[in-house]
Motif scaffolding. Structure first.
Motif, PDB file in Angstrom:
ATOM      1  N   HIS A   1      -5.095   3.019   1.563  1.00 38.87           N
ATOM      2  CA  HIS A   1      -6.037   2.851   0.457  1.00 38.87           C
ATOM      3  C   HIS A   1      -7.390   2.587   0.973  1.00 38.87           C
ATOM      4  O   HIS A   1      -7.384   1.552   1.799  1.00 38.87           O
ATOM      5  CB  HIS A   1      -5.445   2.076  -0.925  1.00 38.87           C
ATOM      6  CG  HIS A   1      -4.232   2.424  -1.255  1.00 38.87           C
ATOM      7  ND1 HIS A   1      -4.020   3.462  -2.079  1.00 38.87           N
ATOM      8  CD2 HIS A   1      -2.964   1.866  -1.026  1.00 38.87           C
ATOM      9  CE1 HIS A   1      -2.708   3.508  -2.532  1.00 38.87           C
ATOM     10  NE2 HIS A   1      -2.013   2.455  -1.801  1.00 38.87           N
ATOM     11  N   SER A   2      -8.485   3.314   0.555  1.00 33.23           N
ATOM     12  CA  SER A   2      -9.724   2.651   0.672  1.00 33.23           C
ATOM     13  C   SER A   2     -10.323   1.760  -0.145  1.00 33.23           C
ATOM     14  O   SER A   2     -10.038   1.853  -1.358  1.00 33.23           O
ATOM     15  CB  SER A   2     -10.699   3.889   0.481  1.00 33.23           C
ATOM     16  OG  SER A   2     -12.055   3.575   0.886  1.00 33.23           O
ATOM     17  N   ILE A   3     -10.599   0.463   0.411  1.00 30.14           N
ATOM     18  CA  ILE A   3     -10.981  -0.609  -0.509  1.00 30.14           C
ATOM     19  C   ILE A   3     -12.237  -1.241   0.081  1.00 30.14           C
ATOM     20  O   ILE A   3     -12.721  -1.045   1.058  1.00 30.14           O
ATOM     21  CB  ILE A   3     -10.083  -1.511  -0.456  1.00 30.14           C
ATOM     22  CG1 ILE A   3      -9.616  -2.129   1.028  1.00 30.14           C
ATOM     23  CG2 ILE A   3      -8.706  -1.098  -1.243  1.00 30.14           C
ATOM     24  CD1 ILE A   3      -8.508  -3.216   0.833  1.00 30.14           C
TER      25      ILE A   3
ATOM     26  N   GLY B   1     -14.183  -3.712   3.954  1.00 35.74           N
ATOM     27  CA  GLY B   1     -13.271  -2.646   3.378  1.00 35.74           C
ATOM     28  C   GLY B   1     -13.449  -1.330   4.393  1.00 35.74           C
ATOM     29  O   GLY B   1     -14.287  -1.104   4.932  1.00 35.74           O
TER      30      GLY B   1
ATOM     31  N   GLY C   1       0.708  -1.267   0.037  1.00 37.69           N
ATOM     32  CA  GLY C   1      -0.065   0.037   0.141  1.00 37.69           C
ATOM     33  C   GLY C   1       0.934   1.316   0.134  1.00 37.69           C
ATOM     34  O   GLY C   1       0.610   2.281  -0.722  1.00 37.69           O
TER      35      GLY C   1
ATOM     36  N   TYR D   1      -2.901  -2.940   3.900  1.00 34.62           N
ATOM     37  CA  TYR D   1      -2.759  -2.171   2.510  1.00 34.62           C
ATOM     38  C   TYR D   1      -4.009  -0.817   2.715  1.00 34.62           C
ATOM     39  O   TYR D   1      -3.735   0.174   2.006  1.00 34.62           O
ATOM     40  CB  TYR D   1      -3.575  -3.277   1.279  1.00 34.62           C
ATOM     41  CG  TYR D   1      -3.595  -2.504   0.101  1.00 34.62           C
ATOM     42  CD1 TYR D   1      -2.166  -2.501  -0.791  1.00 34.62           C
ATOM     43  CD2 TYR D   1      -4.554  -1.888  -0.541  1.00 34.62           C
ATOM     44  CE1 TYR D   1      -2.322  -1.919  -1.887  1.00 34.62           C
ATOM     45  CE2 TYR D   1      -4.428  -1.103  -1.581  1.00 34.62           C
ATOM     46  CZ  TYR D   1      -3.437  -1.352  -2.295  1.00 34.62           C
ATOM     47  OH  TYR D   1      -3.295  -0.683  -3.745  1.00 34.62           O
ATOM     48  N   ARG D   2      -4.998  -1.182   3.479  1.00 36.70           N
ATOM     49  CA  ARG D   2      -5.894   0.150   3.501  1.00 36.70           C
ATOM     50  C   ARG D   2      -5.381   0.921   4.517  1.00 36.70           C
ATOM     51  O   ARG D   2      -6.343   2.070   4.735  1.00 36.70           O
ATOM     52  CB  ARG D   2      -7.299  -0.437   4.235  1.00 36.70           C
ATOM     53  CG  ARG D   2      -7.424  -1.052   5.618  1.00 36.70           C
ATOM     54  CD  ARG D   2      -8.794  -1.401   5.536  1.00 36.70           C
ATOM     55  NE  ARG D   2      -9.157  -1.780   7.264  1.00 36.70           N
ATOM     56  CZ  ARG D   2     -10.401  -1.929   7.504  1.00 36.70           C
ATOM     57  NH1 ARG D   2     -11.577  -1.841   6.838  1.00 36.70           N
ATOM     58  NH2 ARG D   2     -10.503  -1.982   8.941  1.00 36.70           N
TER      59      ARG D   2
END
Length: 330
Positions: free
Chosen positions: A269-271, A329, A134, A265-266
């Protein structure tokens, strides 16, 4: 010339080049038997331990030298920003060196840590990998955009024609035992929802994020290696490749480990809940053509592992939303 003798000739050539171009006297060199075609050594000098990497001339034909030079400069830029990757040693501004005998090579820091077998990353290691993947994608958002992605997903009609051709070839070769696998790829492609896979989410990507290019020490990621294939593509493919490589053990996916990756990762980042299922579907759409063909039963080493991954994905393609879709998420 025998393989070992040829390697020794190349090493002697590179030793001379290192002395003349980098002022580096190599006291001893230990071969590293990992990777495909390129030669690597752990070298000892009076200034410390480094990694010496020679680029196979035939394999190098698939690459652009100027593009590689830009990639190596970006790797050093990442290192300056504190990202876990090895620093490449420069001769003035030149990072990609050439020996008197025409061998292309580089010298970089030797990173601590060890590789982990495919499918054997712990949940903690997967979280670490997710966090730094990320971060990598976030840092690369500052780079200029490119006109198109490296992988241009073909229309399903073209991929259907490909599978029909491979199936016919397998029949002509008497490889009837491969037909169930190949015919499954054809059936899946005929109903594949390519338009639903968020193909607008593009950006700079590592494009080779699998366990052989990762070093860990006591659950911590110490280095991401081999940026050679870095290019403008679909960052979700990095996520899918890392998870399928690190969390698929034989025929079982470590779902909690995959979610641990996403949790890391988030941070950057927004997932959503469909992010990973769609990423794995796109990975199958890209890589199944690479590894599932009339020679899939003869592959050895890493390609054999990639075959197993593609077979697993094709066996579970319609179940990915159920298996992974309950991730919350954010």
């Amino acid at each position: 010339m025998g393989t070992l003798l040829q390697e020794n000739v190349i090493l002697d050539d590179l030793k001379n080049a290192c002395k003349n171009q980098l002022g580096m006297d190599i006291l001893s060199a230990e071969p590293i038997r990992r990777g495909w075609l390129n030669l690597k050594w752990r070298i000892h000098t009076k200034d410390g331990v480094f990694l010496l990497k020679q680029y196979n001339k035939e394999r190098l034909k698939k690459y652009s030298i100027p593009a590689l030079q830009r990639i190596f400069a970006e790797q050093n830029n990442l290192h300056r920003q504190g990202f876990p990757c090895p620093k490449i040693i420069a001769n003035q501004d030149n990072l990609f060196l050439e020996s008197p005998l025409g061998e292309r090579f580089m010298v970089m820091e030797y990173c601590s840590g060890k590789t982990v077998e495919p499918g054997k990353l712990s949940n903690a290691e997967l979280y670490e990998l997710g966090y730094y993947t990320g971060k990598l994608h976030a840092l690369w958002e500052e780079l200029p955009l490119a006109p198109q992605t490296t992988f241009q997903p073909p229309k399903t009609s073209l991929r259907i024609a490909y599978w029909e051709k491979v199936i016919e070839a397998a029949k002509n070769m008497g490889k009837s035992h491969l037909l169930p696998i190949l015919e499954k790829q054809l059936r899946l492609t005929k109903s594949f929802p390519l338009e639903n896979l968020n193909l607008d989410a593009v950006g700079w990507s590592h494009r080779d994020l699998w366990v052989d290019n990762l070093l860990f020490d006591q659950g911590k990621l110490t280095a991401i290696l081999d940026f050679d294939r870095m290019n403008y593509d679909f960052p979700q493919l990095d996520v899918a490749r890392a998870i399928i490589s690190g969390a698929l053990n034989e025929d079982k996916l470590n779902v909690q480990g995959a979610f641990a990756f996403l949790n890391g990762y988030r941070f950057y980042h927004s997932i959503g809940s469909d992010f990973l299922p769609n990423a794995l579907k796109l990975l199958w759409y890209m890589e199944s053509e690479w590894w599932l063909d009339t020679e899939l039963d003869a592959r050895k080493g890493p390609p054999k592992r990639f075959v197993q991954e593609m077979v697993w994905l094709s066996d579970h393609l319609h179940e990915l939303d159920t298996i992974l879709g309950n991730y919350e998420g954010g």
